[in-house]
Design an enzyme around this catalytic site. Structure first.
Site, short mmCIF file in Angstrom:
data_model
loop_
_atom_site.label_atom_id
_atom_site.label_comp_id
_atom_site.label_asym_id
_atom_site.label_seq_id
_atom_site.Cartn_x
_atom_site.Cartn_y
_atom_site.Cartn_z
N ALA A 22 -3.97 7.38 -5.19
CA ALA A 22 -2.57 6.95 -5.26
C ALA A 22 -2.59 5.44 -5.54
O ALA A 22 -2.55 4.61 -4.64
CB ALA A 22 -1.86 7.25 -3.95
N ALA A 50 0.84 -1.20 0.00
CA ALA A 50 0.00 0.00 0.00
C ALA A 50 0.87 1.24 0.00
O ALA A 50 2.09 1.16 -0.19
CB ALA A 50 -0.93 -0.02 1.21
N ASN A 51 0.29 2.40 0.20
CA ASN A 51 1.05 3.64 0.31
C ASN A 51 0.36 4.54 1.33
O ASN A 51 -0.67 4.18 1.89
CB ASN A 51 1.17 4.32 -1.06
CG ASN A 51 -0.19 4.66 -1.63
OD1 ASN A 51 -0.93 5.46 -1.06
ND2 ASN A 51 -0.55 4.02 -2.74
N ARG A 52 0.92 5.73 1.55
CA ARG A 52 0.46 6.57 2.66
C ARG A 52 -0.72 7.48 2.33
O ARG A 52 -1.04 8.37 3.11
CB ARG A 52 1.62 7.46 3.13
CG ARG A 52 2.77 6.70 3.71
CD ARG A 52 3.74 7.66 4.41
NE ARG A 52 5.01 7.02 4.67
CZ ARG A 52 5.20 6.16 5.68
NH1 ARG A 52 4.21 5.86 6.50
NH2 ARG A 52 6.39 5.61 5.84
N SER A 53 -1.35 7.30 1.18
CA SER A 53 -2.47 8.18 0.85
C SER A 53 -3.60 8.06 1.88
O SER A 53 -4.00 6.96 2.25
CB SER A 53 -3.01 7.81 -0.53
OG SER A 53 -4.21 8.49 -0.78
#
Ligand code: CTP
Ligand code: CA
Length: 229
Positions: free
Chosen positions: A99, A33-36
């Site tokens: 994102a 995943a990512n930090r969005s």
């Protein structure tokens, strides 16, 4: 009370927004995943609805309430997001704020991966996800106004100009996401964006994400009006 017509500049329009990260499963309990946080995309969906648009918000996994008057479609992976976006067409304008994870794990494990005391960990083989924005740009149902976002950590404007061309969209809203957790735009409540089109680059002050959303919605309304068929 309903706003006057001139205060609802997007009435009769369908605006499609993607927001949040995607989660790409590794096994039943793990994902990439990512930090969005989804905050900027949700704020844009809310502002478009207030401006009178019919709004479809395709949301990755985020912990945010659905804005008033917005139809929300929850998805997990990039491939699900693409399917939901295609299912929501046609739209007058699409704003791709999500994102999207660029890669997924090539083979999702059916069972939880286990440590093997002696051996080194198995490498994760990745596969590239579909580019939702680029797919939309060449589809037969391309929205008249197609806006991408670009989160960059360096050379913000140059990268955004390259993306504008590569993805065949009408505008890239670029921001600088350098800085670690806590100090980054990602997850924060403010954003300093640059509007990049083929004609110009316009840089806005550091603003609350709601204010960025409201101003962007004004731009969307005037651009849709200027190309109204
Ligand atoms: N995007 C998308 N589908 C993807 C990747 C990105 O729709 N698989 C969209 C994003 O929602 C955003 C825009 O494309 O509107 C730019 O995303 P970004 O990650 O900055 O671009 P990439 O082409 O993935 O380039 P990079 O290597 O910098 O991540
Ligand atoms: Ca990317």
């Amino acid at each position: 009370p309903l706003l006057e017509e001139h205060q609802r500049p997007l009435s009769g329009r369908h605006v499609l927004v993607t927001a949040g990260p995607t989660h790409e499963p590794i096994d039943p309990v793990r994902y990439i995943a990512n930090r969005s946080s989804g905050k900027q995309g949700f704020a844009i969906a809310a502002a478009a609805a207030r401006a009178g648009a019919r709004v479809t918000l395709v949301a990755g996994p985020v912990d945010l309430p659905t804005p008033e008057g917005v139809t929300r479609v929850d998805v997990t992976t990039a491939r699900e997001m693409l399917a939901a976006v295609e299912g929501a067409l046609p739209a007058d304008c699409a704003v791709m704020v999500a994102a999207v994870a660029d890669w997924r794990v090539a083979q999702e494990a059916g069972q939880k991966l286990k440590k093997d005391g002696s051996a080194a960990p198995a490498p994760l083989e990745l596969a590239e996800n579909p580019d939702i924005l680029a797919t939309l740009a060449i589809s037969g149902q391309r929205p008249r106004l197609l806006i991408g976002f670009a989160a960059e950590t360096e050379n913000v404007i140059a990268h955004a100009q390259a993306k504008l061309a590569r993805k065949n969209c009408d505008m890239i809203v670029a921001n600088d996401v350098s800085g670690g957790p806590g100090e980054s735009v990602m997850g924060g409540s403010r954003n300093r964006v640059h509007l990049v089109t083929v004609e110009a680059v316009e840089s806005w002050d550091d603003l609350p994400k709601e204010e960025v959303a409201a101003r962007l919605v004004d731009r969307i309304a005037s651009r849709l009006d200027s190309v109204r068929p």
